[in-house]
Design an enzyme around this catalytic site. Structure first.
Site, short mmCIF file in Angstrom:
data_model
loop_
_atom_site.label_atom_id
_atom_site.label_comp_id
_atom_site.label_asym_id
_atom_site.label_seq_id
_atom_site.Cartn_x
_atom_site.Cartn_y
_atom_site.Cartn_z
N HIS B 140 -4.43 -0.28 -0.65
CA HIS B 140 -5.18 -0.09 0.59
C HIS B 140 -5.11 1.40 0.95
O HIS B 140 -4.14 2.08 0.60
CB HIS B 140 -4.48 -0.93 1.66
CG HIS B 140 -5.13 -0.96 3.01
ND1 HIS B 140 -5.07 0.12 3.88
CD2 HIS B 140 -5.83 -1.92 3.65
CE1 HIS B 140 -5.70 -0.21 5.00
NE2 HIS B 140 -6.17 -1.43 4.88
N ASP B 217 4.42 -2.20 0.49
CA ASP B 217 3.47 -2.50 1.57
C ASP B 217 3.36 -4.02 1.65
O ASP B 217 2.69 -4.64 0.80
CB ASP B 217 2.12 -1.85 1.25
CG ASP B 217 1.00 -2.31 2.18
OD1 ASP B 217 -0.11 -1.79 2.04
OD2 ASP B 217 1.22 -3.19 3.02
N GLN B 220 0.07 -7.89 3.62
CA GLN B 220 -0.56 -9.16 3.26
C GLN B 220 0.45 -10.22 2.86
O GLN B 220 0.12 -11.40 2.79
CB GLN B 220 -1.54 -8.94 2.09
CG GLN B 220 -2.68 -8.01 2.40
CD GLN B 220 -3.62 -8.56 3.46
OE1 GLN B 220 -3.73 -9.78 3.64
NE2 GLN B 220 -4.29 -7.69 4.18
N LYS B 243 -1.20 -9.27 11.37
CA LYS B 243 -1.58 -10.05 10.20
C LYS B 243 -0.70 -11.28 10.04
O LYS B 243 -1.03 -12.18 9.26
CB LYS B 243 -1.52 -9.19 8.93
CG LYS B 243 -2.59 -8.10 8.93
CD LYS B 243 -2.91 -7.63 7.52
CE LYS B 243 -3.46 -6.22 7.49
NZ LYS B 243 -4.86 -6.13 7.88
N CYS B 381 -11.17 -1.25 2.86
CA CYS B 381 -10.21 -0.14 2.86
C CYS B 381 -9.57 0.01 1.49
O CYS B 381 -8.38 0.31 1.38
CB CYS B 381 -9.12 -0.33 3.91
SG CYS B 381 -9.76 -0.26 5.58
#
Lengths: 151, 423
Positions: B140, B217, B220, B243, B381
């Protein structure tokens, strides 16, 4: 199709998307510009051959993008071929006002086939798709060097 | 294609997906009963943001209605109470992430904020000309641009782990790219554009062998898989509250205590100091050193409620349910003539990205929107991912624990109708 969608994806737009007119480079083009919408990936190049007395003798476009941007480019080239630069700039203003909901004639009366895009103002996220070709052609007329976007 | 068995599930012993009561879950989320364009909302844009359960909405409302006060300052009741709420949330977040100590959990605005904090506070003072930062081809923008910025400033190089057509990282290349000059690895746990689940535990181990820190990261991942930063043995882990069914404007950065202690502050101001004088100031210990100014207290309260909500769900059967849902989506969406799936890794979660022949993603999105269906169209993104596949944009359906097979069927019907319109 739902009526709202039918407003946006009118037959003329679907037709011009499937078979865009003037989808070509132009021989002897003397005004060229690129347009790019990074947010959705619409990309196009506009080619103009403008005569000494400022008439658009020929106009074409290349590139890829969504149905709205492709049909808009196609109908735009039909509307501008043979017109003067001054008329082109005037049409830009009228078209832009129509798709952004600022027109005195909201249904695009006096814009001929371009009135097909009157429905775009109900889909704010797609206004940029319809106006990108016009921003690009204006940049070509003004000979702006770097690629334009609607940002 | 078939997705791999759910991460961490013993399929013989675990609760089956039939024990996952999705209708009960749906009733917890008020927005799911609304209509859009005259149709029942079908929300398939969870990778962009997740919907909120009543418990989260109520926690925030309750805080503002009865508990609001600034924290860490006052001696009065409300201030002490709000401070307690804030620090209890931090402890709960510690448990959620599997961190050893609460001081290793920094409240930030979100994953982007967390990554920028690490870039500024950890990497910038250490990065020298000729050094390298290693990221992957499927990141991303928020896990690309902060590193680009610091590399440009320090004369360092950004290197990229390549991926296959299926959207899987080429792990041999990863090992080769780990060099003497690598100062940090930054990689996504689950790709937002492709749904690929990366083997971050293995990648962290390889980085550790070379003495290279790794940032994961987890934006998600947090809504879908259990996170255990000590098991992963990573150095930094970032998540976004919005999220994972929490409010916007709040997120978590996990960092190993000794790393956080060594880092320079990101923002200066109140709360991150110990003493202030015009001649000079001293900084607070971690994690306060990175929490300047009045924080998003209501966001923290909401995030706490979101963690509690997730903890109360039978995670094992949720993971199994989501795996079945994803497989169903892959089968029926991929089964439409003229549809090409983008991102077909064998280990995938929660995301189906696709192209429809002859119809630009944007037009797909507008048409299905008229049926009340929310999907995302564009570059997500992740422009480098789009460039890799040679496309400007894809359509993306992304799932959460409240989505159903019926909703996927609704999307499929809308996609078939769209094909009809465009001929």
């Amino acid at each position: 199709m739902k009526p709202e969608l039918r407003e946006l994806y009118q037959q003329i737009i679907l037709d011009h998307n499937r078979a865009p007119r003037n989808f070509k480079q132009v021989d002897g083009a003397n005004r060229v510009a690129q347009g790019h919408n990074p947010l959705c990936g619409d990309k196009l190049q506009v080619y103009l051959r403008v005569s000494d007395d400022d008439v658009i003798d020929d106009i074409g476009f290349q590139g890829s993008g969504c149905a709205i941007s492709k049909a808009s480019a196609s109908l735009m080239t039909e509307a501008l071929k043979g017109r003067s630069i001054e008329q082109a700039e005037d049409l830009f203003e009228k078209f832009h006002r129509m798709v952004t909901g600022n027109a005195s004639e909201p249904n695009g009366q006096k814009l001929g086939k371009l009135a097909a895009f009157a429905g775009v103002k109900q889909f704010p996220a797609r206004v940029k798709c319809a106006s990108l070709p016009w921003h690009t052609v204006r940049a070509a007329i003004e000979n702006v060097a770097s690629p334009v976007s609607t940002e | 294609m078939k997705v791999a068995p759910a991460v961490g599930t013993d399929r013989r012993a675990a609760g089956s997906s039939t024990s996952f009561d999705v209708e009960r879950i749906r009733r917890d989320f008020p927005i799911l009963s609304r209509k859009v364009n005259g149709k029942q909302l079908v929300y398939l844009d969870n990778a962009a943001t997740a919907q909120k359960p009543e418990a989260v909405i109520e926690a925030v409302r309750q805080y503002y209605a009865h508990e609001n006060s600034n924290i860490h300052r006052g001696v009065h009741f409300l201030s002490e109470h709000a401070t307690a709420l804030y620090e209890q949330a931090r402890e709960r977040a510690r448990a959620f992430l599997g961190a050893a100590e609460a001081r290793e959990v920094v409240f930030v605005r979100g994953t982007t904020d967390a990554i920028n904090l690490v870039s500024h506070g950890y990497l910038r003072p250490r990065l020298e000309q000729g050094d390298e930062v290693l990221i992957s081809a499927m990141e991303h923008h928020s896990n690309i641009v902060p590193w680009q910025m610091v590399c440009e400033e320090r004369g360092a190089q950004l290197r990229v782990i390549p991926m296959t057509e299926a959207g899987e990282l080429i792990l041999d290349a990863y090992e080769e790219l780990l060099s003497q000059r690598t100062k940090l690895v930054a990689v996504g746990h689950i790709s937002n554009a492709l749904g690929t689940v990366n083997p971050v535990k293995w990648m962290a181990a390889k980085a550790r062998e070379r003495g290279v820190p790794i940032l994961v990261d987890g934006a998600q991942a947090a809504p879908h898989v259990p996170i255990d930063v000590r098991d992963l043995d990573c150095d930094f882990y970032a998540v976004s509250g919005h999220k994972m069914f929490g409010p916007t404007g709040i997120g978590l950065l996990y960092g190993r205590a000794e790393l956080l202690e060594s880092m320079t502050p990101y923002q200066g101001g109140g709360d991150m100091i110990r003493t202030v004088a015009f001649e000079g100031s001293t900084y607070a210990p971690i994690p306060s050193k990175f929490e300047a100014g009045t924080p998003n207290i209501a966001g923290v309260v909401g995030l706490h409620a979101a963690i509690e909500y997730l903890d109360a769900v039978d995670r094992v059967s949720m993971v199994e349910y989501e795996r079945e849902l994803l497989q169903y989506a892959i089968d029926v969406i991929g089964g439409i003539e003229g549809v090409r799936l983008i991102g077909t890794a064998s280990d995938k979660a929660a995301v189906v990205s696709f192209l429809v022949d002859g119809i630009h993603a944007h037009d797909v999105g507008t048409i299905v929107d008229q049926e009340g269906i929310a999907i995302r169209t564009g570059h997500h993104c992740a422009q480098p991912v789009m460039d890799f596949y040679g496309v400007a944009a894809t359509a993306r359906a992304s799932f959460a624990l409240y989505n159903t097979k019926e909703e996927i069927d609704t999307l499929v019907a809308a996609l078939r109708a769209a094909r009809g319109v465009f001929g």
